[in-house]
Design an enzyme around this catalytic site. Structure first.
Site, mmCIF file in Angstrom:
data_model
loop_
_atom_site.group_PDB
_atom_site.id
_atom_site.type_symbol
_atom_site.label_atom_id
_atom_site.label_comp_id
_atom_site.label_asym_id
_atom_site.label_seq_id
_atom_site.Cartn_x
_atom_site.Cartn_y
_atom_site.Cartn_z
ATOM 1 N N ALA A 124 2.896 47.054 -8.694
ATOM 2 C CA ALA A 124 2.414 48.282 -9.356
ATOM 3 C C ALA A 124 2.475 48.147 -10.874
ATOM 4 C CB ALA A 124 3.206 49.506 -8.888
ATOM 5 N N GLY A 125 2.034 46.992 -11.372
ATOM 6 C CA GLY A 125 2.089 46.743 -12.812
ATOM 7 C C GLY A 125 0.718 46.698 -13.471
ATOM 8 N N GLY A 126 -0.342 46.943 -12.698
ATOM 9 C CA GLY A 126 -1.695 46.874 -13.263
ATOM 10 C C GLY A 126 -2.245 45.464 -13.281
ATOM 11 N N ASP B 246 -10.059 45.483 -6.521
ATOM 12 C CA ASP B 246 -9.731 44.244 -7.239
ATOM 13 C C ASP B 246 -9.727 43.008 -6.332
ATOM 14 O OD1 ASP B 246 -9.376 45.667 -9.590
ATOM 15 O OD2 ASP B 246 -7.215 45.895 -9.309
ATOM 16 N N GLY C 38 -1.575 42.653 -7.976
ATOM 17 C CA GLY C 38 -0.757 41.830 -7.080
ATOM 18 C C GLY C 38 -1.069 42.074 -5.608
ATOM 19 N N GLY C 39 -1.194 43.327 -5.216
ATOM 20 C CA GLY C 39 -1.518 43.652 -3.817
ATOM 21 C C GLY C 39 -2.897 43.114 -3.443
ATOM 22 N N SER C 40 -3.823 43.183 -4.384
ATOM 23 C CA SER C 40 -5.173 42.665 -4.134
ATOM 24 C C SER C 40 -5.140 41.153 -3.976
ATOM 25 C CB SER C 40 -6.107 43.028 -5.288
ATOM 26 O OG SER C 40 -6.144 44.419 -5.454
ATOM 27 N N ALA C 41 -4.289 40.487 -4.771
ATOM 28 C CA ALA C 41 -4.144 39.028 -4.640
ATOM 29 C C ALA C 41 -3.558 38.679 -3.276
ATOM 30 C CB ALA C 41 -3.267 38.476 -5.767
ATOM 31 N N PRO D 35 3.887 41.088 -10.686
ATOM 32 C CA PRO D 35 4.646 42.346 -10.706
ATOM 33 C C PRO D 35 4.024 43.411 -9.803
ATOM 34 C CG PRO D 35 4.313 41.524 -12.929
ATOM 35 C CD PRO D 35 3.548 40.615 -12.029
ATOM 36 N N LYS E 33 -4.285 39.356 -12.177
ATOM 37 C CA LYS E 33 -5.338 39.471 -13.207
ATOM 38 C C LYS E 33 -4.880 40.365 -14.343
ATOM 39 C CE LYS E 33 -6.283 43.920 -12.117
ATOM 40 N NZ LYS E 33 -6.097 45.058 -13.032
HETATM 41 O O1 C5P Z 1 -9.234 49.958 -4.621
HETATM 42 P P1 C5P Z 1 -7.804 50.166 -4.991
HETATM 43 O O2 C5P Z 1 -6.947 50.438 -3.801
HETATM 44 O O3 C5P Z 1 -7.247 49.134 -5.884
HETATM 45 O O4 C5P Z 1 -7.812 51.496 -5.846
HETATM 46 C C1 C5P Z 1 -6.689 52.322 -5.951
HETATM 47 C C2 C5P Z 1 -7.128 53.667 -6.466
HETATM 48 O O5 C5P Z 1 -7.527 53.552 -7.831
HETATM 49 C C3 C5P Z 1 -8.301 54.293 -5.754
HETATM 50 O O6 C5P Z 1 -7.886 54.997 -4.612
HETATM 51 C C4 C5P Z 1 -8.839 55.218 -6.814
HETATM 52 O O7 C5P Z 1 -8.059 56.391 -6.894
HETATM 53 C C5 C5P Z 1 -8.596 54.429 -8.093
HETATM 54 N N1 C5P Z 1 -9.772 53.657 -8.504
HETATM 55 C C6 C5P Z 1 -10.852 54.340 -9.048
HETATM 56 N N2 C5P Z 1 -11.969 53.647 -9.402
HETATM 57 C C7 C5P Z 1 -12.033 52.298 -9.290
HETATM 58 C C8 C5P Z 1 -10.934 51.581 -8.769
HETATM 59 C C9 C5P Z 1 -9.816 52.297 -8.378
HETATM 60 O O8 C5P Z 1 -10.817 55.552 -9.178
HETATM 61 N N3 C5P Z 1 -13.148 51.674 -9.659
#
Ligand code: C5P
Length: 335
Positions: free
Chosen positions: A111-113, A151, A116-119, A109, A21
């Site tokens: 850790a590219g924002g 995500d 990917g891990g969520s997908a 990618p 995304k």
């Molecule tokens: O949920 P995910 O593992 O993708 O989030 C990674 C980190 O990003 C969380 O541990 C948190 O530090 C930060 N995060 C946040 N607020 C969100 C989504 C993520 O602070 N709404």
């Protein structure tokens, strides 16, 4: 508890995919007691997909993970991997006794924002839901996904959606505006390296990017309530490229730029290369640019791929479908 045993004749190998995304808008509010921030974001799924193959292990309850990465980067294959965590969560929730071999084919990618891990987690939920004969609904999978990562529900959902809460409450956004081509054209480019999402959120909090907020009507406390610009939703609906480009913004861009040595200059280079509205995607460091056509996107990607500040660049399109089954082969198990 649902039937845990795989029935005779059920597919033994299942392939599912889920999209990466971009965030067209990402506004950050207050942090909650779990360390998550309130968000208002517009997600769009793009045509870089993660593929997860799940094969039944009938003789033991092991979960065995393997990886074929097309993008490099460091992906842990231990218990911390979101695919393993998704599998454990499904097993615990539905009382599944068997295991699975899980294979990730990675195109988003690391850790590219770009989620990917969520997908990966979303594709694993969809694949294992079928492989293990669970039959959970989309809504049930999304609720489980939200426990794995903010995500993950969007990777299941796909398309273009407004995300609120911590990003897990989704509302589909009308995206009829690109009726001519049915697509928005994007260029994604990376200045290299990785950024940790928690570190970028922490930097945002510590460096005072949060702003003063506005007084809450009830108790007078200063509260930052994130919201997506109305112009952005309108531009999406109307297919207005120029307005979309100028309406895109990301509260994490400043902190991400602070933490990455070349992201700032890379953004300047992207802007001057002729893209519309260069912006960091999510917590970065992937930079996204809007293009006016497939040809424009291809030319821009070609230019940035050769630029010394970028390690790769590619043209892509959105919106794309969320997690889905790719095929359900009924072949006999290997060996
Ligand atoms: O949920 P995910 O593992 O993708 O989030 C990674 C980190 O990003 C969380 O541990 C948190 O530090 C930060 N995060 C946040 N607020 C969100 C989504 C993520 O602070 N709404």
């Amino acid at each position: 508890m649902r039937s845990a045993a795989p029935a005779r004749g059920r597919p033994l190998t299942v392939l599912a995919s889920a999209p990466g995304k971009i965030n067209l808008s990402l506004q950050v509010g207050e942090v909650n007691e779990r360390g998550y921030h309130e968000l208002a974001t517009v997600f769009q799924a793009v045509d870089l997909r993660e593929y997860v193959t799940a094969t039944l292990r009938e003789n033991d309850g092991d979960l065995v993970l393997s990886l074929d990465s097309h993008v490099g980067g460091n992906v842990p294959l231990d218990e911390s991997n979101l695919v393993i965590r998704a599998a454990r969560l499904l097993r615990d929730t539905y009382g599944i006794g068997v295991g699975a071999d899980l294979h990730i084919e990675k195109h988003v990618p690391v850790a590219g924002g770009m989620g990917g891990g969520s997908a990966d987690a979303a594709a694993a939920l969809v694949a294992l839901n079928t492989l293990w004969g669970i039959g959970a609904s989309h809504r049930e999978l999304a609720a489980l996904g939200a426990r794995l990562g903010a995500d993950v529900p969007f990777a299941l959902h796909g398309g273009t959606a407004l995300g609120t809460g911590i990003g897990t409450d989704l509302e589909s956004l009308a995206d009829l505006g690109r009726a001519r081509s049915g697509r928005w054209h994007w260029v994604l480019a990376s200045p290299g390296g990785e950024l940790s999402t928690p570190a970028v959120f922490r930097r945002r909090d510590d460096a005072g990017y949060g702003g003063a907020g506005t007084p809450d009507a009830h108790n007078g406390e200063h509260k930052v309530t994130p919201s997506v610009p109305a112009s952005l939703c309108r531009a999406l609906g109307e297919g207005d490229l120029e307005v979309l480009a100028t309406s895109m913004s990301n509260d994490l861009q400043g902190p991400a730029t602070d933490l990455h040595p070349t992201l700032g200059p890379a953004l300047v280079a992207a802007q001057s290369a002729g893209g519309l509205g260069a912006l960091v995607s999510g917590s970065g460091p992937t930079v996204m640019m809007l293009a006016s056509s497939a040809e424009h996107a291809a030319a821009l990607a070609h230019k940035l791929a050769a630029h010394p500040l970028f390690s790769w660049a590619l043209a892509t399109t959105g919106p794309q479908p969320g997690a889905r089954l790719e095929n359900v082969p009924t072949a006999l198990p290997r060996g």
